[in-house]
Design a protein around this motif. Structure first.
Motif, PDB file in Angstrom:
ATOM      1  N   ASP A   8       0.868  -1.168   0.000  1.00  0.00           N
ATOM      2  CA  ASP A   8       0.000   0.000   0.000  1.00  0.00           C
ATOM      3  C   ASP A   8       0.911   1.226   0.000  1.00  0.00           C
ATOM      4  O   ASP A   8       2.142   1.102   0.127  1.00  0.00           O
ATOM      5  N   ARG A   9       0.339   2.404  -0.104  1.00  0.00           N
ATOM      6  CA  ARG A   9       1.147   3.605   0.073  1.00  0.00           C
ATOM      7  C   ARG A   9       1.338   3.857   1.569  1.00  0.00           C
ATOM      8  O   ARG A   9       0.554   3.393   2.400  1.00  0.00           O
ATOM      9  N   LEU A  10       2.385   4.596   1.906  1.00  0.00           N
ATOM     10  CA  LEU A  10       2.637   4.942   3.300  1.00  0.00           C
ATOM     11  C   LEU A  10       1.505   5.809   3.836  1.00  0.00           C
ATOM     12  O   LEU A  10       0.927   6.630   3.111  1.00  0.00           O
ATOM     13  N   LEU A  11       1.179   5.621   5.116  1.00  0.00           N
ATOM     14  CA  LEU A  11       0.149   6.435   5.745  1.00  0.00           C
ATOM     15  C   LEU A  11       0.637   7.875   5.914  1.00  0.00           C
ATOM     16  O   LEU A  11       1.760   8.117   6.357  1.00  0.00           O
ATOM     17  N   ASN A  12      -0.217   8.824   5.585  1.00  0.00           N
ATOM     18  CA  ASN A  12       0.071  10.231   5.840  1.00  0.00           C
ATOM     19  C   ASN A  12      -0.418  10.563   7.253  1.00  0.00           C
ATOM     20  O   ASN A  12      -1.621  10.542   7.524  1.00  0.00           O
ATOM     21  N   VAL A  13       0.516  10.829   8.169  1.00  0.00           N
ATOM     22  CA  VAL A  13       0.143  11.101   9.556  1.00  0.00           C
ATOM     23  C   VAL A  13       0.423  12.560   9.932  1.00  0.00           C
ATOM     24  O   VAL A  13       0.578  12.896  11.105  1.00  0.00           O
ATOM     25  N   ASP A  14       0.460  13.433   8.913  1.00  0.00           N
ATOM     26  CA  ASP A  14       0.605  14.876   9.127  1.00  0.00           C
ATOM     27  C   ASP A  14      -0.789  15.488   9.173  1.00  0.00           C
ATOM     28  O   ASP A  14      -1.459  15.602   8.151  1.00  0.00           O
ATOM     29  N   GLU A  15      -1.246  15.869  10.366  1.00  0.00           N
ATOM     30  CA  GLU A  15      -2.614  16.349  10.518  1.00  0.00           C
ATOM     31  C   GLU A  15      -2.870  17.675   9.801  1.00  0.00           C
ATOM     32  O   GLU A  15      -4.025  18.072   9.611  1.00  0.00           O
ATOM     33  N   ASN A  16      -1.814  18.366   9.388  1.00  0.00           N
ATOM     34  CA  ASN A  16      -1.980  19.625   8.668  1.00  0.00           C
ATOM     35  C   ASN A  16      -2.103  19.431   7.164  1.00  0.00           C
ATOM     36  O   ASN A  16      -2.264  20.394   6.421  1.00  0.00           O
ATOM     37  N   ASP A  17      -2.020  18.183   6.727  1.00  0.00           N
ATOM     38  CA  ASP A  17      -2.100  17.866   5.312  1.00  0.00           C
ATOM     39  C   ASP A  17      -3.529  17.482   4.950  1.00  0.00           C
ATOM     40  O   ASP A  17      -4.192  16.758   5.697  1.00  0.00           O
ATOM     41  N   ALA A  18      -3.988  17.948   3.801  1.00  0.00           N
ATOM     42  CA  ALA A  18      -5.348  17.623   3.352  1.00  0.00           C
ATOM     43  C   ALA A  18      -5.518  16.126   3.111  1.00  0.00           C
ATOM     44  O   ALA A  18      -6.645  15.616   3.111  1.00  0.00           O
ATOM     45  N   ASN A  19      -4.417  15.409   2.920  1.00  0.00           N
ATOM     46  CA  ASN A  19      -4.472  13.961   2.675  1.00  0.00           C
ATOM     47  C   ASN A  19      -4.213  13.140   3.934  1.00  0.00           C
ATOM     48  O   ASN A  19      -3.838  11.968   3.850  1.00  0.00           O
ATOM     49  N   TYR A  20      -4.403  13.737   5.096  1.00  0.00           N
ATOM     50  CA  TYR A  20      -4.234  13.069   6.395  1.00  0.00           C
ATOM     51  C   TYR A  20      -5.041  11.774   6.426  1.00  0.00           C
ATOM     52  O   TYR A  20      -6.228  11.752   6.102  1.00  0.00           O
ATOM     53  N   ASP A  21      -4.376  10.662   6.812  1.00  0.00           N
ATOM     54  CA  ASP A  21      -5.012   9.345   6.728  1.00  0.00           C
ATOM     55  C   ASP A  21      -5.613   8.837   8.039  1.00  0.00           C
ATOM     56  O   ASP A  21      -6.239   7.777   8.048  1.00  0.00           O
ATOM     57  N   LEU A  22      -5.404   9.549   9.163  1.00  0.00           N
ATOM     58  CA  LEU A  22      -5.931   9.081  10.438  1.00  0.00           C
ATOM     59  C   LEU A  22      -7.265   9.774  10.739  1.00  0.00           C
ATOM     60  O   LEU A  22      -7.502  10.901  10.316  1.00  0.00           O
ATOM     61  N   CYS A  23      -8.127   9.103  11.479  1.00  0.00           N
ATOM     62  CA  CYS A  23      -9.442   9.664  11.745  1.00  0.00           C
ATOM     63  C   CYS A  23     -10.026   9.080  13.038  1.00  0.00           C
ATOM     64  O   CYS A  23      -9.522   8.103  13.588  1.00  0.00           O
ATOM     65  N   LYS A  24     -11.102   9.691  13.512  1.00  0.00           N
ATOM     66  CA  LYS A  24     -11.797   9.247  14.725  1.00  0.00           C
ATOM     67  C   LYS A  24     -12.662   8.020  14.454  1.00  0.00           C
ATOM     68  O   LYS A  24     -12.722   7.083  15.261  1.00  0.00           O
ATOM     69  N   LEU A  25     -13.352   8.028  13.321  1.00  0.00           N
ATOM     70  CA  LEU A  25     -14.263   6.939  12.957  1.00  0.00           C
ATOM     71  C   LEU A  25     -13.887   6.435  11.569  1.00  0.00           C
ATOM     72  O   LEU A  25     -13.844   7.209  10.611  1.00  0.00           O
ATOM     73  N   THR A  26     -13.594   5.147  11.467  1.00  0.00           N
ATOM     74  CA  THR A  26     -13.236   4.547  10.191  1.00  0.00           C
ATOM     75  C   THR A  26     -13.946   3.204  10.069  1.00  0.00           C
ATOM     76  O   THR A  26     -14.436   2.650  11.063  1.00  0.00           O
ATOM     77  N   GLU A  27     -14.026   2.693   8.865  1.00  0.00           N
ATOM     78  CA  GLU A  27     -14.662   1.391   8.671  1.00  0.00           C
ATOM     79  C   GLU A  27     -13.901   0.599   7.625  1.00  0.00           C
ATOM     80  O   GLU A  27     -13.214   1.146   6.767  1.00  0.00           O
ATOM     81  N   SER A  28     -14.037  -0.738   7.720  1.00  0.00           N
ATOM     82  CA  SER A  28     -13.377  -1.624   6.773  1.00  0.00           C
ATOM     83  C   SER A  28     -14.207  -2.882   6.578  1.00  0.00           C
ATOM     84  O   SER A  28     -14.812  -3.394   7.526  1.00  0.00           O
ATOM     85  N   ARG A  29     -14.229  -3.378   5.373  1.00  0.00           N
ATOM     86  CA  ARG A  29     -14.840  -4.679   5.098  1.00  0.00           C
ATOM     87  C   ARG A  29     -13.945  -5.792   5.621  1.00  0.00           C
ATOM     88  O   ARG A  29     -12.754  -5.598   5.863  1.00  0.00           O
ATOM     89  N   PHE A  30     -14.533  -6.990   5.793  1.00  0.00           N
ATOM     90  CA  PHE A  30     -13.742  -8.181   6.080  1.00  0.00           C
ATOM     91  C   PHE A  30     -14.285  -9.338   5.270  1.00  0.00           C
ATOM     92  O   PHE A  30     -15.474  -9.395   4.943  1.00  0.00           O
ATOM     93  N   LEU A  31     -13.381 -10.252   4.893  1.00  0.00           N
ATOM     94  CA  LEU A  31     -13.713 -11.420   4.075  1.00  0.00           C
ATOM     95  C   LEU A  31     -13.061 -12.636   4.694  1.00  0.00           C
ATOM     96  O   LEU A  31     -11.907 -12.577   5.106  1.00  0.00           O
ATOM     97  N   ASN A  32     -13.795 -13.732   4.730  1.00  0.00           N
ATOM     98  CA  ASN A  32     -13.218 -14.978   5.237  1.00  0.00           C
ATOM     99  C   ASN A  32     -13.886 -16.135   4.510  1.00  0.00           C
ATOM    100  O   ASN A  32     -14.758 -16.817   5.036  1.00  0.00           O
TER     101      ASN A  32
END
Length: 302
Positions: free
Chosen positions: A178-202
């Motif tokens: 994957d691409r590296l996570l952007n953890v600069d909160e001053n950047d418009a492309n900041y990748d961290l958040c309070k609420l996130t969601e993800s699918r799962f497959l098994n």
């Protein structure tokens, strides 16, 4: 919603699961009410006002430690018993026409440094690639693997670096990245958040299931008095709520399979970070044939 409230609604408390000494998960099983509708839950999180700085020489650098553009390789793994076994590669690129100084920080999941930070100079438009097998040496776990996380901090306050990473097992012709996570909160492309969601497959082609890598800036700790780091609601594909979980850890990074949250084969997990922003990267695995890594979708921020 607290477990006591969930139990009052007639939900079934599952036994807490201690994955390691550093991660514990406790879930309640959602059940239908008299109208055969699944009980819904909601989480209310207060934003943290704690601005205590962290010693950058003993803890993983965060937004409080170092100024500048920050990227993160959330998880690396190296099989130290097999030179053709698992390793992690990353690439870092300078997007500008001038040289850039970058600090590279290797840390354990608990945030403690694995070695002193190192400096890297990227020439104009230069890309540098690194196989972590040839860095370190890093501490080795009892199973023969070295694990950790990496943060890249560009000098100054400019957004000047981008990058990607791959988890590779050469002797099995297997890779995921994957691409590296952007953890600069001053950047418009900041990748961290309070609420996130993800699918799962098994199931189906993904015989190896789904593994979550969860990055949290402010873990709540382990123990009776600890506060949950992450709240997790598990839904099936039809949108029915199946489990409501609290995840306790004193780690900045944790990894575990979806089976630790639910027995459902397909669905979505909504993750709420209690004290600060975070993110999940989900690896969908086809048992040493192929793998797909996907980061969560941000829905709210602190």
């Amino acid at each position: 919603m607290r477990f006591a409230t969930l139990l009052a609604l007639g939900l079934t408390l599952l036994m807490p699961t201690r994955l390691t000494a550093d991660v514990e998960i406790a879930c309640v099983k959602a059940a239908s009410n008299t109208s055969d509708q699944v009980v819904s839950t909601s989480h209310t999180i207060e934003s943290s006002s704690n601005t205590t700085s962290v010693d950058s020489m003993s803890r993983l650098p965060t937004k409080l430690d170092l100024a500048g553009s920050r990227l993160s390789l959330p998880y690396f793994e190296i099989d130290m018993m097999n030179t053709e076994g698992a390793t992690t590669l990353f690439a870092l690129r300078n997007v500008t026409d001038a040289p850039v100084n970058v600090q590279v920080v290797y840390a354990g999941f608990d945030g403690d440094l694995l070695e002193p930070p190192t400096g890297l100079v990227l020439g104009p438009k230069e890309t540098v690639t690194t196989n972590l097998r040839f860095e370190g040496p890093f501490p080795v776990d009892p199973d023969g693997f070295s694990r950790g996380t990496v943060v890249f901090v560009a000098e100054g306050n400019a957004r000047v670096i981008v990058g990607d990473y791959f988890q590779v097992i050469p002797d099995q012709d297997f890779a995921s990245g994957d691409r590296l996570l952007n953890v600069d909160e001053n950047d418009a492309n900041y990748d961290l958040c309070k609420l996130t969601e993800s699918r799962f497959l098994n199931g189906g082609a993904f015989t190896g299931g789904s593994t979550f890598t969860i990055v949290s800036q402010s873990p709540g700790g382990i123990g009776v008095e600890a506060e949950a780091t992450v709240l997790a609601d598990v839904y099936d594909q039809a949108g029915n709520l199946h489990e409501v979980c609290q995840i306790f850890t004193d780690q900045l990074v944790m990894r575990f399979p979806i089976e630790q949250l639910t027995d459902q084969d397909f669905g979505t997990v909504e993750l709420t970070f209690v004290n600060d922003n975070g993110q999940v990267i989900t690896e969908f695995d086809a048992t040493n044939r192929f793998s797909v890594g996907v980061r969560g979708v941000c829905k709210a921020f602190f």
